[in-house]
Design a protein around this motif. Structure first.
Motif, PDB file in Angstrom:
ATOM      1  N   ARG A  18       0.811  -1.235   0.000  1.00 33.86           N
ATOM      2  CA  ARG A  18       0.000   0.000   0.000  1.00 33.86           C
ATOM      3  C   ARG A  18       0.841   1.280   0.000  1.00 33.86           C
ATOM      4  O   ARG A  18       0.377   2.324  -0.415  1.00 33.86           O
ATOM      5  CB  ARG A  18      -0.955   0.014   1.205  1.00 33.86           C
ATOM      6  N   ASN A  19       2.092   1.196   0.480  1.00 26.59           N
ATOM      7  CA  ASN A  19       2.945   2.399   0.544  1.00 26.59           C
ATOM      8  C   ASN A  19       3.690   2.671  -0.760  1.00 26.59           C
ATOM      9  O   ASN A  19       4.292   3.719  -0.922  1.00 26.59           O
ATOM     10  CB  ASN A  19       3.964   2.264   1.688  1.00 26.59           C
ATOM     11  N   ALA A  20       3.665   1.708  -1.660  1.00 25.57           N
ATOM     12  CA  ALA A  20       4.416   1.850  -2.915  1.00 25.57           C
ATOM     13  C   ALA A  20       3.750   2.871  -3.841  1.00 25.57           C
ATOM     14  O   ALA A  20       2.544   3.073  -3.790  1.00 25.57           O
ATOM     15  CB  ALA A  20       4.515   0.505  -3.612  1.00 25.57           C
ATOM     16  N   THR A  21       4.578   3.487  -4.659  1.00 26.72           N
ATOM     17  CA  THR A  21       4.059   4.386  -5.687  1.00 26.72           C
ATOM     18  C   THR A  21       4.420   3.802  -7.048  1.00 26.72           C
ATOM     19  O   THR A  21       5.355   3.001  -7.150  1.00 26.72           O
ATOM     20  CB  THR A  21       4.670   5.806  -5.577  1.00 26.72           C
ATOM     21  N   VAL A  22       3.701   4.221  -8.072  1.00 27.84           N
ATOM     22  CA  VAL A  22       3.981   3.739  -9.433  1.00 27.84           C
ATOM     23  C   VAL A  22       5.425   4.077  -9.809  1.00 27.84           C
ATOM     24  O   VAL A  22       6.129   3.256 -10.398  1.00 27.84           O
ATOM     25  CB  VAL A  22       2.968   4.339 -10.442  1.00 27.84           C
ATOM     26  N   GLU A  23       5.884   5.279  -9.418  1.00 23.40           N
ATOM     27  CA  GLU A  23       7.248   5.710  -9.747  1.00 23.40           C
ATOM     28  C   GLU A  23       8.285   4.780  -9.123  1.00 23.40           C
ATOM     29  O   GLU A  23       9.262   4.401  -9.769  1.00 23.40           O
ATOM     30  CB  GLU A  23       7.496   7.164  -9.292  1.00 23.40           C
ATOM     31  N   GLU A  24       8.074   4.420  -7.840  1.00 20.50           N
ATOM     32  CA  GLU A  24       9.015   3.515  -7.154  1.00 20.50           C
ATOM     33  C   GLU A  24       9.049   2.145  -7.822  1.00 20.50           C
ATOM     34  O   GLU A  24      10.119   1.561  -8.016  1.00 20.50           O
ATOM     35  CB  GLU A  24       8.604   3.326  -5.685  1.00 20.50           C
ATOM     36  N   ILE A  25       7.874   1.648  -8.174  1.00 17.63           N
ATOM     37  CA  ILE A  25       7.788   0.326  -8.809  1.00 17.63           C
ATOM     38  C   ILE A  25       8.503   0.342 -10.153  1.00 17.63           C
ATOM     39  O   ILE A  25       9.287  -0.562 -10.459  1.00 17.63           O
ATOM     40  CB  ILE A  25       6.309  -0.108  -8.977  1.00 17.63           C
ATOM     41  N   GLU A  26       8.262   1.399 -10.938  1.00 17.94           N
ATOM     42  CA  GLU A  26       8.920   1.500 -12.249  1.00 17.94           C
ATOM     43  C   GLU A  26      10.438   1.624 -12.108  1.00 17.94           C
ATOM     44  O   GLU A  26      11.183   1.082 -12.913  1.00 17.94           O
ATOM     45  CB  GLU A  26       8.342   2.673 -13.044  1.00 17.94           C
ATOM     46  N   ARG A  27      10.878   2.314 -11.052  1.00 15.53           N
ATOM     47  CA  ARG A  27      12.316   2.448 -10.806  1.00 15.53           C
ATOM     48  C   ARG A  27      12.921   1.077 -10.500  1.00 15.53           C
ATOM     49  O   ARG A  27      13.987   0.731 -10.992  1.00 15.53           O
ATOM     50  CB  ARG A  27      12.541   3.426  -9.651  1.00 15.53           C
ATOM     51  N   ARG A  28      12.206   0.291  -9.708  1.00 16.74           N
ATOM     52  CA  ARG A  28      12.692  -1.065  -9.398  1.00 16.74           C
ATOM     53  C   ARG A  28      12.722  -1.931 -10.644  1.00 16.74           C
ATOM     54  O   ARG A  28      13.636  -2.721 -10.845  1.00 16.74           O
ATOM     55  CB  ARG A  28      11.811  -1.720  -8.325  1.00 16.74           C
ATOM     56  N   MET A  29      11.688  -1.780 -11.464  1.00 16.45           N
ATOM     57  CA  MET A  29      11.637  -2.547 -12.719  1.00 16.45           C
ATOM     58  C   MET A  29      12.845  -2.230 -13.602  1.00 16.45           C
ATOM     59  O   MET A  29      13.409  -3.120 -14.230  1.00 16.45           O
ATOM     60  CB  MET A  29      10.342  -2.245 -13.481  1.00 16.45           C
ATOM     61  N   LYS A  30      13.230  -0.961 -13.628  1.00 15.40           N
ATOM     62  CA  LYS A  30      14.370  -0.541 -14.452  1.00 15.40           C
ATOM     63  C   LYS A  30      15.675  -1.150 -13.950  1.00 15.40           C
ATOM     64  O   LYS A  30      16.621  -1.313 -14.716  1.00 15.40           O
ATOM     65  CB  LYS A  30      14.477   0.986 -14.490  1.00 15.40           C
ATOM     66  N   ASN A  31      15.744  -1.461 -12.654  1.00 11.25           N
ATOM     67  CA  ASN A  31      16.950  -2.055 -12.083  1.00 11.25           C
ATOM     68  C   ASN A  31      17.019  -3.566 -12.273  1.00 11.25           C
ATOM     69  O   ASN A  31      18.022  -4.193 -11.938  1.00 11.25           O
ATOM     70  CB  ASN A  31      17.074  -1.712 -10.589  1.00 11.25           C
ATOM     71  N   GLN A  32      15.928  -4.148 -12.760  1.00 10.32           N
ATOM     72  CA  GLN A  32      15.934  -5.573 -13.063  1.00 10.32           C
ATOM     73  C   GLN A  32      16.060  -5.725 -14.574  1.00 10.32           C
ATOM     74  O   GLN A  32      15.693  -4.828 -15.319  1.00 10.32           O
ATOM     75  CB  GLN A  32      14.626  -6.231 -12.582  1.00 10.32           C
TER      76      GLN A  32
END
Length: 194
Positions: free
Chosen positions: A144-158
């Protein structure tokens, strides 16, 4: 015992797939969970992480996940350095774990199975994938604390699914749970025969 590597990007549903294998009686090793345990229990790891990321990286003996994530997911070098501290210890722990397991095969679930090179120790690899929008939706529902921006940033690191597909032996499109469950049963029967 055969080692089957299981991976997928954030929100792909690799944990759900791992649970399906567990339900079939297959021993499953969750590398990320073991990594978290080791950050709590190993003084050596705590010391190295504090030296790398600062004292704020821990609250007592518990890793400050939010702080660490913000640091490493914005800095590729820090992320590599952090993985270099944790992953050799996880690999060592896995070797001890597998000695105690029984059955024709086990699952090693790891978010960065390909990125870390640990897929090379596997007899077969499974990639779980799903469309980006669905992955983001799943992570937002779970965290619930995640933001779309944070998730996309993590995706970019994978690594992208495309990069992983080149190394994967089996690919599971995890969109519909019933279809995924059927696919897992088919893979299980295949692995029992080989």
């Amino acid at each position: 015992m055969k080692i089957i590597g299981l991976t997928g990007g954030i929100g792909s549903g690799k944990s759900t797939v791992a649970a399906m294998f567990t339900d079939l009686g297959v021993p499953v090793y969750i590398a990320d969970l073991e990594a978290k345990k080791l950050t709590r229990t190993s003084k050596k790891i705590r010391k190295k992480i504090k030296a790398l990321l600062g004292k704020e990286s821990y609250n007592g003996k518990v890793i400050n996940s939010e702080y660490v994530a913000n640091k490493v997911f914005n800095d590729e070098t820090l992320l590599k350095d952090l993985n270099a501290i944790i992953h050799p210890k996880v690999a060592k722990h896995f070797k001890k774990w597998i000695e105690k397991q029984e059955g024709p095969y086990c699952i090693k679930e790891a978010a960065i199975l390909f990125e870390s090179g640990s897929y090379e120790d596997c007899d077969l690899t499974i990639l779980v994938k799903a469309p980006k929008e669905l992955r983001i939706k799943r992570v937002l529902e779970r965290d619930r604390n995640a933001t779309v921006e944070e998730i996309e940033r993590r995706m970019k690191n994978q690594w992208s699914d495309l990069e992983k597909e080149n190394l994967a032996d089996i690919i599971i499109e995890n969109i519909d749970l019933e279809n995924t469950q059927q696919k897992i049963k088919e893979i299980h029967l295949f692995l029992l025969k080989t």
